[in-house]
Design a protein around this motif. Sequence first.
Motif, short mmCIF file in Angstrom:
data_model
loop_
_atom_site.label_atom_id
_atom_site.label_comp_id
_atom_site.label_asym_id
_atom_site.label_seq_id
_atom_site.Cartn_x
_atom_site.Cartn_y
_atom_site.Cartn_z
N LYS A 100 0.88 -1.17 0.00
CA LYS A 100 0.00 0.00 0.00
C LYS A 100 0.91 1.21 0.00
O LYS A 100 1.88 1.27 0.78
N THR A 101 0.64 2.16 -0.89
CA THR A 101 1.50 3.34 -0.98
C THR A 101 0.66 4.60 -0.99
O THR A 101 -0.56 4.55 -1.13
N THR A 102 1.35 5.74 -0.81
CA THR A 102 0.64 7.03 -0.83
C THR A 102 0.19 7.37 -2.25
O THR A 102 -0.80 8.04 -2.46
N ASP A 103 0.93 6.88 -3.25
CA ASP A 103 0.59 7.19 -4.64
C ASP A 103 0.91 5.96 -5.51
O ASP A 103 2.05 5.76 -5.89
N ASN A 104 -0.11 5.16 -5.75
CA ASN A 104 0.11 3.90 -6.45
C ASN A 104 0.70 4.07 -7.85
O ASN A 104 1.56 3.31 -8.26
N ALA A 105 0.21 5.07 -8.56
CA ALA A 105 0.66 5.26 -9.95
C ALA A 105 2.16 5.56 -10.00
O ALA A 105 2.91 4.96 -10.77
N GLN A 106 2.57 6.45 -9.10
CA GLN A 106 3.99 6.82 -9.06
C GLN A 106 4.84 5.64 -8.59
O GLN A 106 5.89 5.35 -9.16
N ALA A 107 4.33 4.92 -7.57
CA ALA A 107 5.06 3.78 -7.03
C ALA A 107 5.25 2.71 -8.11
O ALA A 107 6.31 2.09 -8.21
N LYS B 293 8.07 3.72 -10.35
CA LYS B 293 9.36 3.57 -9.67
C LYS B 293 9.79 2.11 -9.59
O LYS B 293 10.96 1.78 -9.77
N LEU B 294 8.82 1.23 -9.29
CA LEU B 294 9.14 -0.20 -9.18
C LEU B 294 9.57 -0.77 -10.53
O LEU B 294 10.49 -1.57 -10.62
N GLU B 295 8.85 -0.33 -11.57
CA GLU B 295 9.19 -0.81 -12.91
C GLU B 295 10.62 -0.41 -13.26
O GLU B 295 11.40 -1.21 -13.79
N ALA B 296 10.97 0.85 -12.91
CA ALA B 296 12.30 1.35 -13.25
C ALA B 296 13.39 0.68 -12.42
O ALA B 296 14.40 0.23 -12.94
N GLY C 187 12.37 -3.70 -12.42
CA GLY C 187 11.96 -4.37 -13.67
C GLY C 187 10.75 -5.28 -13.50
O GLY C 187 10.59 -6.26 -14.23
N VAL C 188 9.88 -4.98 -12.52
CA VAL C 188 8.66 -5.77 -12.37
C VAL C 188 7.45 -4.94 -12.83
O VAL C 188 7.53 -3.72 -12.88
N ALA C 189 6.37 -5.63 -13.17
CA ALA C 189 5.15 -4.93 -13.62
C ALA C 189 4.02 -5.23 -12.63
O ALA C 189 3.32 -6.22 -12.78
N PRO C 190 3.87 -4.39 -11.59
CA PRO C 190 2.87 -4.70 -10.56
C PRO C 190 1.43 -4.55 -11.08
O PRO C 190 1.16 -3.68 -11.92
N GLY C 191 0.58 -5.42 -10.58
CA GLY C 191 -0.85 -5.26 -10.84
C GLY C 191 -1.47 -4.48 -9.71
O GLY C 191 -0.82 -4.21 -8.69
N ARG D 245 13.74 0.74 -0.53
CA ARG D 245 14.69 1.75 -1.02
C ARG D 245 14.11 2.52 -2.20
O ARG D 245 14.19 3.74 -2.26
N ALA D 246 13.49 1.81 -3.11
CA ALA D 246 12.97 2.43 -4.34
C ALA D 246 11.84 3.41 -4.02
O ALA D 246 11.70 4.44 -4.66
N LEU D 247 11.02 3.07 -3.03
CA LEU D 247 9.83 3.88 -2.78
C LEU D 247 9.98 4.80 -1.57
O LEU D 247 9.17 5.72 -1.38
N SER D 248 10.98 4.51 -0.75
CA SER D 248 11.24 5.21 0.52
C SER D 248 9.96 5.53 1.28
O SER D 248 9.23 4.61 1.67
#
Lengths: 257, 326
Positions: free
Chosen positions: B234-241, B244-247, B250-254, B276-279
């Motif tokens: 769960k994140t504050t901003d799913n779209a941005q997260a 960031k995760l993709e970059a 290299g995963v493609a979250p659903g 680390r990626a999402l802090s």
Amino acid sequence: MTDVNAIYVIVMRELKKFLRERSRLVSSIARPLIWLFLVGAGMSRLVSPRAGMPYTQFIFPGILGMTILFSSIFSSISIIWDKEFGFLKEILVAPVRRSSIVIGKALSGTVVSTIQAAIVLMVFPVIGVKLSVLQVLLTIIISLLVAFCISCFGIVIATFYESYESFSVIMNFIIMPMFFLSGAMYPVKLLPAALRVASKLNPLTYGVDALKNTVFTSPLKSGPMGPDFSFGADLAVIILSSALFVVLASGFFERKQ
Amino acid sequence: MPAIIRVEGLTKKFGPITAVDGISFEVEEKTIFGFLGPNGAGKTTTINILCTLLNPTSGRAFVNGFDCKTDSRMVRSSIGIVFQDSTLDKDLTAYENLAFHAYIYGVKKAEVKPRVEEALRFMGLFDRKDDLVKRFSGGMKRRLEVARGLIHRPRVLFLDEPTLGLDPQSRSHLWEMIVQLPKEHGMTVFMTTHYMEEAEVCDALAVIDGGRIIAAGSPDELKRSMGGDVIFLKTTDNAQAKRKLEAALGVAPGEEADELFFAAPRAEELVPAVIRALSDAVLSLRLQKPTLNDVFLKLTGRQIRPEEVQGADSIKEELRAYRRRH
């Protein structure tokens, strides 16, 4: 062999349910008696006994026909109940021929209707009809044939309907016209031409006529209130139309999407 | 093991609606095979074809070596069926319903009573054998239907949503009986369900959606196909997260119900990198062994929900209306 078992068990189910439902039994006997005594008594005052018999006696074969008509059709259209409550699926996935299912259902209606017709038949002394033992036996045999024919016809009707809401449609547009056009209440030969044609297309007409041929005795038979067709013609039509209805009903049952 | 059910390119169309769209599968003998999918996926239509109530538009289906279309009577004598909706005669007793079944399936007269009583005992209904079915609870009716399906000792027992509408207790009771069938009675069970926990019990599964089989295998195989455990975030901003995760990884979250998720081998070792990626954007994180539900989610992008029953009803209504017009 499986198919004989299947026919047997389909008939036993119907018989068991028929005997278990007392209200159905009572009302199915009461309806014809009400017609016979109330309608018959009232009409007797209007219709002069010109044919040498009171109106109550004239409609007696017709009332037997009515008993058979109602209970055969009711029994057959219980298939619609079975469809709605799912039991028909249980029968349709069984490894038996569709024609055996049709014959089982038709014999169910036949047995139940003939029992009722036989009970109604027993009031004959009360209305002044004289019947020999042979006539009584013959009447029961004809009732069996007519009940089988009408039950098969009922199954053909039932294959067209999916839900029991259609019951009033069947009652008003099939059962009642069949009854009134059967010669039960008035001789077919006295009907206007158009209705006479409709009468002749009605399988029950020949059933009622066969019953008239059996119940009415010699001088009355040839009178204006007597039967409209010969006994042989009646039987031929009943048997041939039964065969036709069995084939049609089996065909409609076999139909899959 | 020989296949007791074989289906090849089966298609069923109702006018403009394609209920089953070219499916193929096999079922091994003496196993429990599950057809998993949301309502309206084509499960019941497939069952109706296999038990000869419907003819396929194209394709072929064999049960016990017999063609469902041309050899329907032999198929019918090889199978037992428990339909989704009750097919009992409520005005007869439990015993009478089963005896009717025994006779119509050609069980010998002397065999009828022992077999009916055995089936009633097996399903725990013997002491209610002379009660009218209309006095039975939903769970008892369903058990009675399963008992009925066993009377003629079929090779394959079809169960269409056997536990639908039952309370949890009745469900587990019924399941205890069902899992015994392959070993104790040598039967193959073919069942449809949209309960994931029931699918877990099956030896093999086919996942069906929109009339197509989208995955098949044992429950373990299907779960392994997810490629590891699943991380839910769960994140504050799913779209941005997501970006960031993709970059970074290299995963493609659903995304489902406000949570991001993705599967990865050795997922637990990825957790520091995710943080680390999402802090600061991470609100919560959980790690889960993949369930069949996750498999379904990944394959179709949605969950099987009980509410979907509503939608299924409207499809059924549509079909019914279509049949009425034709």
